[in-house]
Design a protein around this motif. Structure first.
Motif, PDB file in Angstrom:
ATOM      1  N   PRO A 188      12.936  67.686 -27.249  1.00  0.00           N
ATOM      2  CA  PRO A 188      12.250  69.245 -26.809  1.00  0.00           C
ATOM      3  C   PRO A 188      12.527  70.128 -27.813  1.00  0.00           C
ATOM      4  CG  PRO A 188      13.968  68.622 -25.372  1.00  0.00           C
ATOM      5  CD  PRO A 188      13.854  67.533 -25.934  1.00  0.00           C
ATOM      6  N   PRO A 189      11.684  70.893 -28.118  1.00  0.00           N
ATOM      7  CA  PRO A 189      11.914  72.321 -29.056  1.00  0.00           C
ATOM      8  C   PRO A 189      13.010  73.232 -28.389  1.00  0.00           C
ATOM      9  CG  PRO A 189       9.611  72.428 -28.251  1.00  0.00           C
ATOM     10  CD  PRO A 189      10.409  71.057 -27.435  1.00  0.00           C
ATOM     11  N   ASN A 190      13.558  73.921 -29.224  1.00  0.00           N
ATOM     12  CA  ASN A 190      14.198  74.925 -28.877  1.00  0.00           C
ATOM     13  C   ASN A 190      15.133  75.032 -27.480  1.00  0.00           C
ATOM     14  OD1 ASN A 190      14.841  77.870 -29.130  1.00  0.00           O
ATOM     15  ND2 ASN A 190      13.641  78.420 -27.385  1.00  0.00           N
ATOM     16  N   THR A 191      15.888  73.942 -27.685  1.00  0.00           N
ATOM     17  CA  THR A 191      16.823  73.330 -26.820  1.00  0.00           C
ATOM     18  C   THR A 191      18.091  73.234 -27.411  1.00  0.00           C
ATOM     19  OG1 THR A 191      15.009  72.469 -25.677  1.00  0.00           O
ATOM     20  CG2 THR A 191      17.027  71.834 -24.963  1.00  0.00           C
ATOM     21  N   THR A 192      19.299  73.557 -26.691  1.00  0.00           N
ATOM     22  CA  THR A 192      20.731  73.258 -26.765  1.00  0.00           C
ATOM     23  C   THR A 192      20.872  71.647 -26.437  1.00  0.00           C
ATOM     24  OG1 THR A 192      21.374  75.308 -26.502  1.00  0.00           O
ATOM     25  CG2 THR A 192      23.083  73.706 -26.313  1.00  0.00           C
ATOM     26  N   ILE A 193      21.620  70.757 -27.319  1.00  0.00           N
ATOM     27  CA  ILE A 193      21.814  69.431 -26.840  1.00  0.00           C
ATOM     28  C   ILE A 193      23.113  68.899 -27.139  1.00  0.00           C
ATOM     29  CG2 ILE A 193      21.369  67.155 -27.833  1.00  0.00           C
ATOM     30  CD1 ILE A 193      18.560  68.265 -28.677  1.00  0.00           C
ATOM     31  N   ILE A 194      23.544  68.307 -25.996  1.00  0.00           N
ATOM     32  CA  ILE A 194      25.145  67.815 -26.417  1.00  0.00           C
ATOM     33  C   ILE A 194      24.925  66.157 -26.426  1.00  0.00           C
ATOM     34  CG2 ILE A 194      26.393  69.512 -25.088  1.00  0.00           C
ATOM     35  CD1 ILE A 194      26.509  67.887 -22.494  1.00  0.00           C
ATOM     36  N   ILE A 195      25.745  65.622 -27.331  1.00  0.00           N
ATOM     37  CA  ILE A 195      25.748  64.247 -27.636  1.00  0.00           C
ATOM     38  C   ILE A 195      26.980  63.720 -27.497  1.00  0.00           C
ATOM     39  CG2 ILE A 195      25.121  62.344 -29.349  1.00  0.00           C
ATOM     40  CD1 ILE A 195      23.728  64.803 -31.014  1.00  0.00           C
ATOM     41  N   LEU A 196      26.914  62.777 -26.319  1.00  0.00           N
ATOM     42  CA  LEU A 196      28.417  62.043 -26.114  1.00  0.00           C
ATOM     43  C   LEU A 196      28.460  60.679 -26.379  1.00  0.00           C
ATOM     44  CD1 LEU A 196      28.730  63.056 -22.232  1.00  0.00           C
ATOM     45  CD2 LEU A 196      29.406  64.275 -24.400  1.00  0.00           C
ATOM     46  N   GLU A 197      29.302  60.308 -27.410  1.00  0.00           N
ATOM     47  CA  GLU A 197      29.626  58.853 -28.010  1.00  0.00           C
ATOM     48  C   GLU A 197      30.785  58.580 -26.955  1.00  0.00           C
ATOM     49  OE1 GLU A 197      30.925  56.754 -32.031  1.00  0.00           O
ATOM     50  OE2 GLU A 197      31.279  58.703 -31.614  1.00  0.00           O
ATOM     51  N   TYR A 198      30.452  57.230 -26.622  1.00  0.00           N
ATOM     52  CA  TYR A 198      31.578  56.637 -25.781  1.00  0.00           C
ATOM     53  C   TYR A 198      31.736  55.100 -26.168  1.00  0.00           C
ATOM     54  CZ  TYR A 198      27.454  54.455 -22.962  1.00  0.00           C
ATOM     55  OH  TYR A 198      26.250  53.675 -22.644  1.00  0.00           O
ATOM     56  N   TYR A 199      32.707  54.557 -25.519  1.00  0.00           N
ATOM     57  CA  TYR A 199      32.766  53.169 -25.798  1.00  0.00           C
ATOM     58  C   TYR A 199      32.347  52.293 -24.641  1.00  0.00           C
ATOM     59  CZ  TYR A 199      35.230  48.517 -25.852  1.00  0.00           C
ATOM     60  OH  TYR A 199      35.654  47.215 -26.051  1.00  0.00           O
ATOM     61  N   LYS A 200      31.451  51.301 -25.153  1.00  0.00           N
ATOM     62  CA  LYS A 200      30.611  50.439 -24.262  1.00  0.00           C
ATOM     63  C   LYS A 200      31.296  49.134 -24.208  1.00  0.00           C
ATOM     64  CE  LYS A 200      25.804  49.486 -22.819  1.00  0.00           C
ATOM     65  NZ  LYS A 200      24.592  49.620 -23.034  1.00  0.00           N
ATOM     66  N   ASP A 201      31.606  48.471 -23.360  1.00  0.00           N
ATOM     67  CA  ASP A 201      32.351  47.227 -23.088  1.00  0.00           C
ATOM     68  C   ASP A 201      31.079  46.199 -23.351  1.00  0.00           C
ATOM     69  OD1 ASP A 201      33.681  44.831 -22.397  1.00  0.00           O
ATOM     70  OD2 ASP A 201      33.029  44.839 -20.386  1.00  0.00           O
ATOM     71  N   LEU A 202      31.226  45.230 -24.392  1.00  0.00           N
ATOM     72  CA  LEU A 202      30.307  44.219 -24.770  1.00  0.00           C
ATOM     73  C   LEU A 202      31.007  42.982 -24.926  1.00  0.00           C
ATOM     74  CD1 LEU A 202      28.196  45.637 -27.727  1.00  0.00           C
ATOM     75  CD2 LEU A 202      27.650  45.709 -25.275  1.00  0.00           C
ATOM     76  N   TYR A 203      32.121  43.018 -24.503  1.00  0.00           N
ATOM     77  CA  TYR A 203      32.857  41.522 -24.677  1.00  0.00           C
ATOM     78  C   TYR A 203      32.624  40.541 -23.431  1.00  0.00           C
ATOM     79  CZ  TYR A 203      35.995  42.901 -27.956  1.00  0.00           C
ATOM     80  OH  TYR A 203      36.620  43.316 -29.299  1.00  0.00           O
ATOM     81  N   HIS A 204      31.959  41.250 -22.249  1.00  0.00           N
ATOM     82  CA  HIS A 204      31.645  40.306 -21.205  1.00  0.00           C
ATOM     83  C   HIS A 204      30.489  39.642 -21.569  1.00  0.00           C
ATOM     84  CE1 HIS A 204      29.211  43.952 -20.615  1.00  0.00           C
ATOM     85  NE2 HIS A 204      28.590  43.047 -19.931  1.00  0.00           N
ATOM     86  N   LEU A 205      29.577  40.073 -22.554  1.00  0.00           N
ATOM     87  CA  LEU A 205      28.542  39.350 -23.025  1.00  0.00           C
ATOM     88  C   LEU A 205      28.726  38.011 -23.766  1.00  0.00           C
ATOM     89  CD1 LEU A 205      26.311  42.466 -23.573  1.00  0.00           C
ATOM     90  CD2 LEU A 205      26.469  41.237 -21.611  1.00  0.00           C
ATOM     91  N   LEU A 206      29.943  38.047 -24.213  1.00  0.00           N
ATOM     92  CA  LEU A 206      30.150  37.081 -25.345  1.00  0.00           C
ATOM     93  C   LEU A 206      31.013  35.892 -24.892  1.00  0.00           C
ATOM     94  CD1 LEU A 206      31.369  39.471 -28.272  1.00  0.00           C
ATOM     95  CD2 LEU A 206      29.204  38.530 -27.954  1.00  0.00           C
ATOM     96  N   ASP A 207      30.474  34.770 -25.270  1.00  0.00           N
ATOM     97  CA  ASP A 207      31.269  33.519 -24.712  1.00  0.00           C
ATOM     98  C   ASP A 207      32.281  32.877 -25.578  1.00  0.00           C
ATOM     99  OD1 ASP A 207      31.751  31.277 -23.205  1.00  0.00           O
ATOM    100  OD2 ASP A 207      29.894  30.253 -23.858  1.00  0.00           O
ATOM    101  N   PHE A 208      33.533  33.275 -25.504  1.00  0.00           N
ATOM    102  CA  PHE A 208      34.611  32.696 -26.230  1.00  0.00           C
ATOM    103  C   PHE A 208      35.037  31.453 -25.933  1.00  0.00           C
ATOM    104  CE2 PHE A 208      34.849  37.349 -26.663  1.00  0.00           C
ATOM    105  CZ  PHE A 208      34.908  37.604 -27.796  1.00  0.00           C
TER     106      PHE A 208
END
Length: 208
Positions: A188-208
């Protein structure tokens, strides 16, 4: 006259002795007061350290959801530079300036590293990075232990940015995401924005 002179001399000596005694007494009193003051003096503690001088909270874990500014509205999420394991969540804050948000987050995350903190064309930009980043995975070799730690740290805040939709600040994650993911038309135009980078668990999707 000669018979009286010895008496006069004695009187003079007596007067001199009295004057000397009085002078000595008067000089002793201030010294005594100083000693009394020193014995009753109270040590005044130094001023407590400010937040910016305080050490990081030991073992402090900051969750992405806890750092969403009150009243902010979720906009979208894209993969960050680190891929799907470190996504970026975009929030719009219609009723707060970048200046207000920057000061708010600098106080909340005072131990985070400052990537940048600048004003460009009257707009405040702030980038903060977790100094520990993903250190919780360092040295973990056991697969099952890695899965457990990864699951427990899902949502761990890695970085935060305060930006604005109207300006193409070169270090902005918004500028990068707009070029890499084609999201410019969703901002959206003329708007203050915050961006949050976070850790996302993906190990549960992998088959070791």
């Amino acid at each position: 006259m000669k018979n009286k002179s010895p008496i006069i001399k004695v009187n003079i000596l007596v007067c001199l002795l009295v004057i000397l005694l009085l002078t000595a007494c008067s000089t002793d009193k201030p010294a005594q007061n100083v000693r009394e003051d020193e014995s009753t003096a109270v040590d005044v503690p130094a001023d407590p350290p400010t937040e910016s001088e305080s050490p990081p909270p030991p073992g402090e874990v900051v969750w992405m959801e806890d750092m969403v500014y009150p009243g902010a509205e979720f906009l979208l999420e894209v993969d960050g530079i680190g891929g799907p394991m470190s996504p970026w969540r975009f929030y719009v804050v219609p009723n707060a300036s970048g200046e207000k948000l920057a000061e708010y987050y600098k106080k909340q995350l005072y131990w985070f590293d400052v990537e940048h903190d600048e004003i460009v064309d009257g707009i405040r930009y702030l980038g903060l990075a977790n100094p520990e980043h993903m250190d919780f995975l360092d040295g973990v070799e056991d697969v099952e232990e890695m899965k457990e730690i990864s699951k427990a740290m899902d949502g761990y805040l890695l970085s935060l940015e305060v930006t604005h939709s109207n300006a193409g600040y070169e270090w902005s994650r918004l500028s990068f995401a707009a070029a890499a993911h084609g999201i410019a038309d969703q901002i959206p135009p003329n708007t203050t924005i915050i961006i949050l980078e976070y850790y996302k668990d993906l190990y549960h999707l992998l088959d070791f």
